[in-house]
Motif scaffolding. Structure first.
Motif, PDB file in Angstrom:
ATOM      1  N   PRO A 185      60.740 -20.793  66.713  1.00 33.27           N
ATOM      2  CA  PRO A 185      61.652 -21.724  67.371  1.00 33.27           C
ATOM      3  C   PRO A 185      61.541 -21.673  68.899  1.00 33.27           C
ATOM      4  O   PRO A 185      61.764 -22.678  69.571  1.00 33.27           O
ATOM      5  CB  PRO A 185      63.031 -21.236  66.922  1.00 33.27           C
ATOM      6  CG  PRO A 185      62.789 -20.580  65.603  1.00 33.27           C
ATOM      7  CD  PRO A 185      61.412 -19.985  65.678  1.00 33.27           C
ATOM      8  N   ARG A 202      60.102 -25.719  57.701  1.00 33.32           N
ATOM      9  CA  ARG A 202      61.161 -26.696  57.439  1.00 33.32           C
ATOM     10  C   ARG A 202      62.540 -26.079  57.686  1.00 33.32           C
ATOM     11  O   ARG A 202      63.424 -26.701  58.243  1.00 33.32           O
ATOM     12  CB  ARG A 202      61.047 -27.216  56.005  1.00 33.32           C
ATOM     13  CG  ARG A 202      62.008 -28.349  55.696  1.00 33.32           C
ATOM     14  CD  ARG A 202      61.716 -28.991  54.363  1.00 33.32           C
ATOM     15  NE  ARG A 202      61.741 -27.995  53.289  1.00 33.32           N
ATOM     16  CZ  ARG A 202      61.264 -28.221  52.056  1.00 33.32           C
ATOM     17  NH1 ARG A 202      60.732 -29.393  51.756  1.00 33.32           N
ATOM     18  NH2 ARG A 202      61.302 -27.275  51.142  1.00 33.32           N
ATOM     19  N   ARG A 203      62.730 -24.832  57.261  1.00 36.92           N
ATOM     20  CA  ARG A 203      64.015 -24.158  57.534  1.00 36.92           C
ATOM     21  C   ARG A 203      64.242 -24.003  59.032  1.00 36.92           C
ATOM     22  O   ARG A 203      65.360 -24.143  59.522  1.00 36.92           O
ATOM     23  CB  ARG A 203      64.051 -22.776  56.883  1.00 36.92           C
ATOM     24  CG  ARG A 203      64.327 -22.854  55.408  1.00 36.92           C
ATOM     25  CD  ARG A 203      65.276 -21.777  54.935  1.00 36.92           C
ATOM     26  NE  ARG A 203      65.895 -22.233  53.699  1.00 36.92           N
ATOM     27  CZ  ARG A 203      66.949 -21.668  53.108  1.00 36.92           C
ATOM     28  NH1 ARG A 203      67.495 -20.610  53.639  1.00 36.92           N
ATOM     29  NH2 ARG A 203      67.447 -22.170  52.006  1.00 36.92           N
ATOM     30  N   ILE A 230      63.110 -25.881  61.387  1.00 37.56           N
ATOM     31  CA  ILE A 230      63.431 -27.188  61.965  1.00 37.56           C
ATOM     32  C   ILE A 230      64.881 -27.531  61.671  1.00 37.56           C
ATOM     33  O   ILE A 230      65.629 -28.008  62.525  1.00 37.56           O
ATOM     34  CB  ILE A 230      62.493 -28.286  61.411  1.00 37.56           C
ATOM     35  CG1 ILE A 230      61.059 -27.983  61.804  1.00 37.56           C
ATOM     36  CG2 ILE A 230      62.906 -29.669  61.918  1.00 37.56           C
ATOM     37  CD1 ILE A 230      60.812 -27.870  63.282  1.00 37.56           C
ATOM     38  N   LYS A 231      65.293 -27.251  60.456  1.00 37.34           N
ATOM     39  CA  LYS A 231      66.700 -27.469  60.085  1.00 37.34           C
ATOM     40  C   LYS A 231      67.602 -26.691  61.066  1.00 37.34           C
ATOM     41  O   LYS A 231      68.580 -27.226  61.596  1.00 37.34           O
ATOM     42  CB  LYS A 231      66.920 -26.989  58.650  1.00 37.34           C
ATOM     43  CG  LYS A 231      68.369 -26.937  58.208  1.00 37.34           C
ATOM     44  CD  LYS A 231      68.930 -28.325  57.985  1.00 37.34           C
ATOM     45  CE  LYS A 231      70.401 -28.270  57.568  1.00 37.34           C
ATOM     46  NZ  LYS A 231      71.031 -29.575  57.732  1.00 37.34           N
ATOM     47  N   LEU A 232      67.245 -25.449  61.293  1.00 40.01           N
ATOM     48  CA  LEU A 232      68.017 -24.595  62.213  1.00 40.01           C
ATOM     49  C   LEU A 232      68.084 -25.212  63.599  1.00 40.01           C
ATOM     50  O   LEU A 232      69.148 -25.352  64.203  1.00 40.01           O
ATOM     51  CB  LEU A 232      67.359 -23.206  62.283  1.00 40.01           C
ATOM     52  CG  LEU A 232      67.966 -22.222  63.280  1.00 40.01           C
ATOM     53  CD1 LEU A 232      69.239 -21.612  62.698  1.00 40.01           C
ATOM     54  CD2 LEU A 232      66.982 -21.097  63.613  1.00 40.01           C
ATOM     55  N   LEU A 233      66.911 -25.606  64.121  1.00 32.59           N
ATOM     56  CA  LEU A 233      66.864 -26.164  65.481  1.00 32.59           C
ATOM     57  C   LEU A 233      67.614 -27.481  65.577  1.00 32.59           C
ATOM     58  O   LEU A 233      68.195 -27.807  66.608  1.00 32.59           O
ATOM     59  CB  LEU A 233      65.406 -26.338  65.919  1.00 32.59           C
ATOM     60  CG  LEU A 233      64.705 -25.033  66.284  1.00 32.59           C
ATOM     61  CD1 LEU A 233      63.199 -25.236  66.365  1.00 32.59           C
ATOM     62  CD2 LEU A 233      65.241 -24.477  67.605  1.00 32.59           C
ATOM     63  N   LYS A 234      67.598 -28.239  64.488  1.00 32.34           N
ATOM     64  CA  LYS A 234      68.332 -29.507  64.501  1.00 32.34           C
ATOM     65  C   LYS A 234      69.845 -29.270  64.484  1.00 32.34           C
ATOM     66  O   LYS A 234      70.620 -30.178  64.733  1.00 32.34           O
ATOM     67  CB  LYS A 234      67.900 -30.391  63.324  1.00 32.34           C
ATOM     68  CG  LYS A 234      66.611 -31.181  63.612  1.00 32.34           C
ATOM     69  CD  LYS A 234      66.245 -31.998  62.384  1.00 32.34           C
ATOM     70  CE  LYS A 234      64.994 -32.840  62.596  1.00 32.34           C
ATOM     71  NZ  LYS A 234      65.223 -34.062  63.370  1.00 32.34           N
ATOM     72  N   LEU A 288      59.489 -33.366  62.100  1.00 35.24           N
ATOM     73  CA  LEU A 288      58.606 -32.602  61.225  1.00 35.24           C
ATOM     74  C   LEU A 288      57.934 -33.577  60.262  1.00 35.24           C
ATOM     75  O   LEU A 288      58.612 -34.412  59.654  1.00 35.24           O
ATOM     76  CB  LEU A 288      59.430 -31.580  60.429  1.00 35.24           C
ATOM     77  CG  LEU A 288      58.713 -30.796  59.327  1.00 35.24           C
ATOM     78  CD1 LEU A 288      57.693 -29.825  59.934  1.00 35.24           C
ATOM     79  CD2 LEU A 288      59.720 -30.002  58.476  1.00 35.24           C
TER      80      LEU A 288
END
Ligand code: SF4
Ligand code: SF4
Ligand code: FES
Lengths: 140, 380
Positions: free
Chosen positions: A48, A82-83, A85-89, A104
């Motif tokens: 991240p 993917r996880r 990206i979910k976190l960063l979003k 992504l």
């Protein structure tokens, strides 16, 4: 006024999306020069912090793109990505970054045409969002 | 069957009863040591101590409003390899929760451990505690617990509980082996002792305590405390969001940060052995600073302040237990806990995770499912 040209940093995996970009090149397809590719071995190695750094340095968009689910050459790097990206979003919008600036995608090695199309579409979308706040303001 | 029992309190001296309880535990054959907060002979500070000698428990004081460090790190240090004997550790609920996060990251083990969770009355920030002790001497802890257990908010001599404690909705341990209960108990005459696991039950069975029923009023009292904390917490989330919701505001929020990284040293769940921010990666070539400065004509030194905090959030916010040690450690009084809890609330929610809740739940960034989060994929 000059048209806004966004800077997009794209972390692409060596085995799929980078290969697709290469294929787009050898097929003489064009895509906007706004996208700066950074080749990584797998999307699973994109910490991240790379994404955060890119945004704080003024990137208007960040793309992470790798192999389709099931095709990752390190088995599950793309699922881990993917996880993250979910976190960063969840995190970045809390500081005013539109979550749409972070994307992504899965682009397979033979998808040269799709690669060029997606890059075009991405640039159009990020253009519409306008310049990122980090570009305009001093970041400490 | 879980055991619910009591220990008696003589002459209203809770601390002496607790000391007696820890002596009894240390007396049990299989327990080789107890880890308990204790007044040090110097300066009255309360620190975790590892005690093997029954005669060295006279300064035990788990109720002092002092929270100099989150002892999860100490327990991790003691259990990362087999120690050769069982220890009983008396901890605040946020210390147990942080320790659970470390166990899940293989930085500690519960194998040779009995966790004793004491109802947490809260604490002052470090500087405030020093002032409190200066003013109240020997009476400090008594004055404090009487205040809290009579339903007040801990405000004494103009001092207030640390914001982390005011916002903490976990005053009572739910995942210890043994619980020491104070809220909703007639502490002038007794303290509640309860097993929460088989390990705790086995140990309690050896102490021959007199069993009682949990007083009905306890759950209500606890619920009351939690309700107030949640209200404070939600207000804190709101006001923190308001002052951090853009890069410009974050820059103001962190303006006095000197990148000392004390906050991550103090954080019990900052799990990396070596933080990237103190490696050579950030020991930039001098010429690069010039280049960076040239871009906008100015850069603030040291650089990478916002970068550090957001990266730390990305790395550990799903494990943040809200203990407030980050704020406690900051030399420049930046409300670090407020920021971290506010962001963590959302990241933990996103993965339906609650830091420290259970050893069974995997840390969200250590696992994945093949079908999940379709909304984050694609460009349309
Ligand atoms: S970030 Fe702060 S509040 Fe959260 S666990 Fe670490 S020290 Fe405690
Ligand atoms: S302790 Fe305070 S000054 Fe030091 S890095 Fe953390 S926020 Fe910055
Ligand atoms: S190798 Fe392409 S995503 Fe892992």
């Amino acid at each position: 006024m000059e048209e806004f040209e966004p800077t997009i940093v794209a972390f692409v995996c060596n085995w799929c999306t980078y290969t697709a970009a290469d294929l787009a090149g050898t097929s003489r397809l064009t895509y906007p020069k706004n996208v700066r590719l950074i080749r990584v071995m797998c999307t699973g190695m994109v910490d991240p912090q790379y994404v955060i750094k890119a945004f704080l340095e003024g990137a208007d968009g960040v793309l992470i793109s790798g192999c389709h689910p099931g095709d990752c050459h390190y088995i599950n790097g793309n699922f881990k990505a993917r996880r993250r990206i979910k976190l960063l979003k969840e995190i970045l919008p809390q500081f005013g970054f539109d979550q749409e600036r972070l994307r992504l995608t899965w682009i397979g090695a033979s998808d040269g045409i799709q690669f060029a199309e997606i890059m075009q579409e991405l640039v159009t979308q990020i253009k519409a969002l306008g310049p990122s706040q980090a570009k305009l303001k001093m970041v400490i | 069957m879980a055991i619910t029992a009591k220990i008696d309190v003589e002459e209203k001296d809770i601390l002496e009863s607790l000391r007696g309880f820890f002596r009894d535990i240390l007396n049990v054959e299989e327990i080789k040591a107890v880890l308990v907060p204790q007044h040090l002979p110097m300066k009255n500070m309360v620190m975790p101590t590892l005690v093997t000698d029954l005669n060295q428990l006279d300064g035990v004081d788990p109720l002092a409003p002092a929270f100099p460090m989150n002892a999860a790190k100490i327990v991790s240090r003691l259990t990362r390899k087999p120690m050769g004997g069982k220890i009983a550790a008396a901890l605040r609920p946020c210390e147990i929760r942080a320790f659970f996060e470390l166990v899940k990251l293989k930085q500690g083990s519960t194998d040779e451990l009995v966790l004793i969770g004491i109802d947490c009355l809260g604490a002052y920030q470090n500087n405030d505690y020093s002032r409190f002790v200066e003013q109240n001497g020997d009476q400090s802890t008594i004055k404090f617990y009487q205040n809290i257990l009579s339903g007040k908010n801990g405000e004494i001599d103009g001092l207030n509980l640390a914001p982390a404690c005011k916002a903490c909705e976990y005053p009572v341990a739910s995942n210890a082996d043994i619980l020491i209960g104070l809220y909703g108990i007639e502490v002038d005459s007794q303290i509640l002792i309860q097993s929460q696991t088989n390990v705790g039950e086995d140990l309690l069975a050896q102490l021959n305590l007199s069993e009682i029923n949990e007083p009905g009023i306890r759950q209500d009292t606890v619920a009351d405390v939690i309700e107030k904390r949640v209200a404070y917490r939600d207000e804190m989330f709101g006001s923190t969001r308001e002052v951090t919701d853009s890069l410009e505001k974050m820059t103001a929020y962190l303006a006095s940060c000197v990148n000392c990284y004390n906050c991550r040293v103090a954080c019990p769940v900052c799990y990396c052995k070596e933080c990237v921010f103190v490696t050579d990666v950030f020991n930039h070539d001098p010429s690069r600073y010039l280049r960076w400065a040239n871009r906008k004509g100015i850069i603030k030194m040291p650089t990478d302040t916002v970068f550090y905090h957001i990266t730390r959030l990305a790395h550990m916010s799903t494990a943040c237990v809200g203990c407030g040690q980050c704020s406690n450690a900051c030399p420049n009084d930046i409300p670090v806990m407020e920021l971290f809890r506010t962001v963590s609330q959302r990241t933990q929610e996103a993965f339906e995770y609650e830091a420290g809740r259970s050893l069974e739940e995997d840390p969200p960034l250590s696992v994945f499912r093949e079908e999940e989060f379709p909304e984050v994929v694609g460009i349309n």
